[in-house]
Design a protein around this motif. Structure first.
Motif, PDB file in Angstrom:
ATOM      1  N   VAL A 154       0.823  -1.198   0.000  1.00 46.26           N
ATOM      2  CA  VAL A 154       0.000   0.000   0.000  1.00 46.26           C
ATOM      3  C   VAL A 154       0.865   1.259   0.000  1.00 46.26           C
ATOM      4  O   VAL A 154       1.962   1.287   0.557  1.00 46.26           O
ATOM      5  N   ASN A 155       0.342   2.296  -0.650  1.00 42.04           N
ATOM      6  CA  ASN A 155       0.918   3.637  -0.706  1.00 42.04           C
ATOM      7  C   ASN A 155       1.921   3.811  -1.848  1.00 42.04           C
ATOM      8  O   ASN A 155       1.843   3.128  -2.853  1.00 42.04           O
ATOM      9  N   ASP A 156       2.882   4.707  -1.647  1.00 45.36           N
ATOM     10  CA  ASP A 156       3.633   5.257  -2.779  1.00 45.36           C
ATOM     11  C   ASP A 156       4.857   4.434  -3.176  1.00 45.36           C
ATOM     12  O   ASP A 156       5.664   4.044  -2.353  1.00 45.36           O
ATOM     13  N   TRP A 157       4.973   4.225  -4.498  1.00 43.14           N
ATOM     14  CA  TRP A 157       6.123   3.586  -5.116  1.00 43.14           C
ATOM     15  C   TRP A 157       6.681   4.558  -6.159  1.00 43.14           C
ATOM     16  O   TRP A 157       5.954   5.020  -7.036  1.00 43.14           O
ATOM     17  N   PHE A 158       7.980   4.849  -6.079  1.00 42.44           N
ATOM     18  CA  PHE A 158       8.601   5.846  -6.945  1.00 42.44           C
ATOM     19  C   PHE A 158       9.572   5.187  -7.939  1.00 42.44           C
ATOM     20  O   PHE A 158      10.151   4.130  -7.665  1.00 42.44           O
ATOM     21  N   SER A 159       9.760   5.872  -9.053  1.00 41.28           N
ATOM     22  CA  SER A 159      10.776   5.435 -10.009  1.00 41.28           C
ATOM     23  C   SER A 159      12.152   5.896  -9.536  1.00 41.28           C
ATOM     24  O   SER A 159      12.324   7.078  -9.207  1.00 41.28           O
ATOM     25  N   PRO A 160      13.150   5.016  -9.499  1.00 43.89           N
ATOM     26  CA  PRO A 160      14.504   5.451  -9.140  1.00 43.89           C
ATOM     27  C   PRO A 160      15.171   6.232 -10.269  1.00 43.89           C
ATOM     28  O   PRO A 160      16.248   6.790 -10.073  1.00 43.89           O
ATOM     29  N   ASN A 161      14.547   6.272 -11.437  1.00 45.58           N
ATOM     30  CA  ASN A 161      15.107   6.990 -12.585  1.00 45.58           C
ATOM     31  C   ASN A 161      14.437   8.336 -12.824  1.00 45.58           C
ATOM     32  O   ASN A 161      14.912   9.138 -13.624  1.00 45.58           O
ATOM     33  N   ASN A 162      13.323   8.584 -12.150  1.00 44.80           N
ATOM     34  CA  ASN A 162      12.622   9.864 -12.256  1.00 44.80           C
ATOM     35  C   ASN A 162      11.877  10.077 -10.950  1.00 44.80           C
ATOM     36  O   ASN A 162      10.841   9.456 -10.703  1.00 44.80           O
ATOM     37  N   ARG A 163      12.374  10.964 -10.132  1.00 39.64           N
ATOM     38  CA  ARG A 163      11.851  11.110  -8.772  1.00 39.64           C
ATOM     39  C   ARG A 163      10.422  11.632  -8.748  1.00 39.64           C
ATOM     40  O   ARG A 163       9.739  11.535  -7.738  1.00 39.64           O
ATOM     41  N   ARG A 164       9.950  12.188  -9.856  1.00 43.27           N
ATOM     42  CA  ARG A 164       8.578  12.699  -9.881  1.00 43.27           C
ATOM     43  C   ARG A 164       7.561  11.623 -10.241  1.00 43.27           C
ATOM     44  O   ARG A 164       6.361  11.838 -10.070  1.00 43.27           O
ATOM     45  N   TYR A 165       8.012  10.491 -10.752  1.00 41.18           N
ATOM     46  CA  TYR A 165       7.068   9.467 -11.193  1.00 41.18           C
ATOM     47  C   TYR A 165       6.683   8.568 -10.018  1.00 41.18           C
ATOM     48  O   TYR A 165       7.546   8.001  -9.336  1.00 41.18           O
ATOM     49  N   CYS A 166       5.377   8.418  -9.811  1.00 43.05           N
ATOM     50  CA  CYS A 166       4.892   7.661  -8.655  1.00 43.05           C
ATOM     51  C   CYS A 166       3.665   6.843  -9.038  1.00 43.05           C
ATOM     52  O   CYS A 166       2.842   7.289  -9.846  1.00 43.05           O
ATOM     53  N   ASN A 178      -6.221  -7.483   5.957  1.00 42.58           N
ATOM     54  CA  ASN A 178      -5.035  -7.923   5.225  1.00 42.58           C
ATOM     55  C   ASN A 178      -5.185  -7.627   3.730  1.00 42.58           C
ATOM     56  O   ASN A 178      -6.284  -7.713   3.164  1.00 42.58           O
ATOM     57  N   GLU A 179      -4.083  -7.300   3.086  1.00 43.30           N
ATOM     58  CA  GLU A 179      -4.121  -6.968   1.669  1.00 43.30           C
ATOM     59  C   GLU A 179      -4.471  -8.184   0.814  1.00 43.30           C
ATOM     60  O   GLU A 179      -3.910  -9.276   1.000  1.00 43.30           O
ATOM     61  N   LEU A 180      -5.404  -7.993  -0.102  1.00 42.45           N
ATOM     62  CA  LEU A 180      -5.690  -8.989  -1.123  1.00 42.45           C
ATOM     63  C   LEU A 180      -4.873  -8.667  -2.364  1.00 42.45           C
ATOM     64  O   LEU A 180      -4.272  -7.595  -2.470  1.00 42.45           O
ATOM     65  N   LYS A 181      -4.851  -9.580  -3.334  1.00 35.49           N
ATOM     66  CA  LYS A 181      -4.023  -9.355  -4.518  1.00 35.49           C
ATOM     67  C   LYS A 181      -4.665  -8.374  -5.501  1.00 35.49           C
ATOM     68  O   LYS A 181      -3.969  -7.819  -6.363  1.00 35.49           O
ATOM     69  N   THR A 182      -5.974  -8.124  -5.383  1.00 32.02           N
ATOM     70  CA  THR A 182      -6.649  -7.223  -6.313  1.00 32.02           C
ATOM     71  C   THR A 182      -6.389  -5.763  -5.947  1.00 32.02           C
ATOM     72  O   THR A 182      -6.490  -5.376  -4.778  1.00 32.02           O
ATOM     73  N   ILE A 183      -6.040  -4.954  -6.966  1.00 32.92           N
ATOM     74  CA  ILE A 183      -5.806  -3.528  -6.770  1.00 32.92           C
ATOM     75  C   ILE A 183      -7.113  -2.766  -6.969  1.00 32.92           C
ATOM     76  O   ILE A 183      -7.815  -2.969  -7.959  1.00 32.92           O
ATOM     77  N   LYS A 184      -7.430  -1.870  -6.022  1.00 33.72           N
ATOM     78  CA  LYS A 184      -8.650  -1.076  -6.118  1.00 33.72           C
ATOM     79  C   LYS A 184      -8.457   0.051  -7.126  1.00 33.72           C
ATOM     80  O   LYS A 184      -7.507   0.836  -7.021  1.00 33.72           O
ATOM     81  N   LYS A 185      -9.346   0.132  -8.097  1.00 33.23           N
ATOM     82  CA  LYS A 185      -9.233   1.145  -9.144  1.00 33.23           C
ATOM     83  C   LYS A 185      -9.389   2.546  -8.565  1.00 33.23           C
ATOM     84  O   LYS A 185     -10.195   2.786  -7.664  1.00 33.23           O
ATOM     85  N   GLY A 186      -8.614   3.487  -9.101  1.00 27.60           N
ATOM     86  CA  GLY A 186      -8.684   4.860  -8.655  1.00 27.60           C
ATOM     87  C   GLY A 186     -10.024   5.505  -8.953  1.00 27.60           C
ATOM     88  O   GLY A 186     -10.598   5.310 -10.031  1.00 27.60           O
ATOM     89  N   PHE A 187     -10.526   6.292  -7.985  1.00 28.76           N
ATOM     90  CA  PHE A 187     -11.799   6.995  -8.174  1.00 28.76           C
ATOM     91  C   PHE A 187     -11.850   8.160  -7.185  1.00 28.76           C
ATOM     92  O   PHE A 187     -11.003   8.280  -6.280  1.00 28.76           O
ATOM     93  N   PHE A 188     -12.835   9.041  -7.357  1.00 27.16           N
ATOM     94  CA  PHE A 188     -13.075  10.136  -6.423  1.00 27.16           C
ATOM     95  C   PHE A 188     -14.369   9.866  -5.669  1.00 27.16           C
ATOM     96  O   PHE A 188     -15.381   9.490  -6.266  1.00 27.16           O
ATOM     97  N   ASP A 189     -14.351  10.079  -4.355  1.00 36.28           N
ATOM     98  CA  ASP A 189     -15.565   9.870  -3.574  1.00 36.28           C
ATOM     99  C   ASP A 189     -16.495  11.077  -3.710  1.00 36.28           C
ATOM    100  O   ASP A 189     -16.211  12.040  -4.446  1.00 36.28           O
ATOM    101  N   ALA A 190     -17.608  11.042  -2.980  1.00 36.62           N
ATOM    102  CA  ALA A 190     -18.621  12.093  -3.105  1.00 36.62           C
ATOM    103  C   ALA A 190     -18.095  13.459  -2.694  1.00 36.62           C
ATOM    104  O   ALA A 190     -18.599  14.505  -3.138  1.00 36.62           O
TER     105      ALA A 190
END
Length: 298
Positions: A154-166, A178-190
């Motif tokens: 969970v949370n942020d993973w960065f590129s070691p070749n471009n510090r702005r890419y996350c 506990n974490e399941l293998k499925t990734i929750k798709k990005g969305f905006f709440d109400a």
């Protein structure tokens, strides 16, 4: 000896020669695949083939147009069994027109063009380019199994070749949290708050990117830690760029190539002396370029 007999013997000799060199039965370059160009100067590319024997023990050359003349130079190359690919180092100079050639000792004895004519571009060409959005390492990484799989992703993973890419990962959770293998798709709440998993352009002092092509693109997929399998899809349809799929797994960070100046630790300032964190190895199924991601929370 009659002319028909001479002709028959000549034809027979041709077939015998072809039988001795089976690689000549089909065009040499028909099953050889280069990643889509242009290529970045002073970086490596991976060339694959089916069968891979087509590119083993071969020399590769670069043909360019310079001063209205064609210049051909030998490229540094090697065959990596772990990738079943030939690794070619591109020159340091930028060239507007370039072609990759391969030696053909079995058939013609000449240099055979492979792939399409392309160009060699500077690093700046690939910044915010709609065809090459994710940062790629300058040296091809030979993947190896990790000593351990991270407990959480969970949370942020960065590129070691471009510090702005996350990439922000938010897995689904079971009833015990506990974490399941499925990734929750990005969305905006109400309330307009960002939830789920996203491709982001990170910034300093909590200021994110705005108009970058790699900012605010939802992500779906799986991160199967038990079987060390990662498969994600980045949805850039809001920018009329379609989807980009990545496949890969966790790798041993201590096996990364030397001399690549990986930046780890913090978004804006490297934290020297810290150990290499957990590392993801991903390959774009569109461009075949590698993408490395390290977990900032480690």
């Amino acid at each position: 000896m009659s002319k028909p007999l001479i002709y028959a013997l000549g034809v027979a000799a041709i077939y015998l020669l072809q039988a001795c060199t089976p690689d000549c039965s089909t065009p040499l370059s028909s099953n050889i695949v280069l990643p889509p160009g242009p290529f970045q100067a002073n970086t490596e590319i991976a060339v694959t083939a089916n069968p891979s024997t087509l590119i083993q023990d071969r020399d590769f050359h670069l043909s360019i147009r310079k001063n209205n003349q064609t210049e051909i130079s030998l490229l540094d190359s090697r065959f990596e069994k772990a990738l079943d690919a030939a690794i070619l180092m591109m020159p340091e100079e930028v060239h507007s027109s370039a072609s990759i050639l391969m030696s053909d000792p079995d058939c013609t004895g000449n240099l055979v063009p492979i792939g399409n004519s392309t160009s060699i571009q500077s690093k700046s060409f690939f910044v915010d380019n709609p065809f090459f959005i994710t940062p790629a390492p300058p040296l091809i990484v030979i993947p190896s199994s990790p000593p351990s799989i991270p407990g959480n992703i969970v949370n942020d993973w960065f590129s070691p070749n471009n510090r702005r890419y996350c990439i922000w990962f938010k897995p689904e959770l079971d009833d015990n949290g506990n974490e399941l293998k499925t990734i929750k798709k990005g969305f905006f709440d109400a309330d307009g708050n960002r939830k789920g998993s996203w491709e982001l352009a990170a910034g300093c002092d909590n200021i994110e990117g705005t108009g970058e092509l790699n900012h605010l693109n939802p992500i779906t997929g799986i991160v199967d830690k038990e079987n060390n399998l990662i498969s994600i899809r980045i949805d850039r349809t809001s920018k009329n760029l379609g989807f980009e799929d990545f496949e890969g797994f966790f790798v041993d960070p201590n096996q990364m190539p030397a001399g690549t100046d990986y930046n780890i630790g913090g978004i804006c300032n490297a934290q020297f002396g810290r150990s290499m964190p957990k590392l993801m190895y991903l390959v774009s199924q569109t461009t075949k370029r590698q993408l490395l991601l390290w977990r900032n929370d480690d």
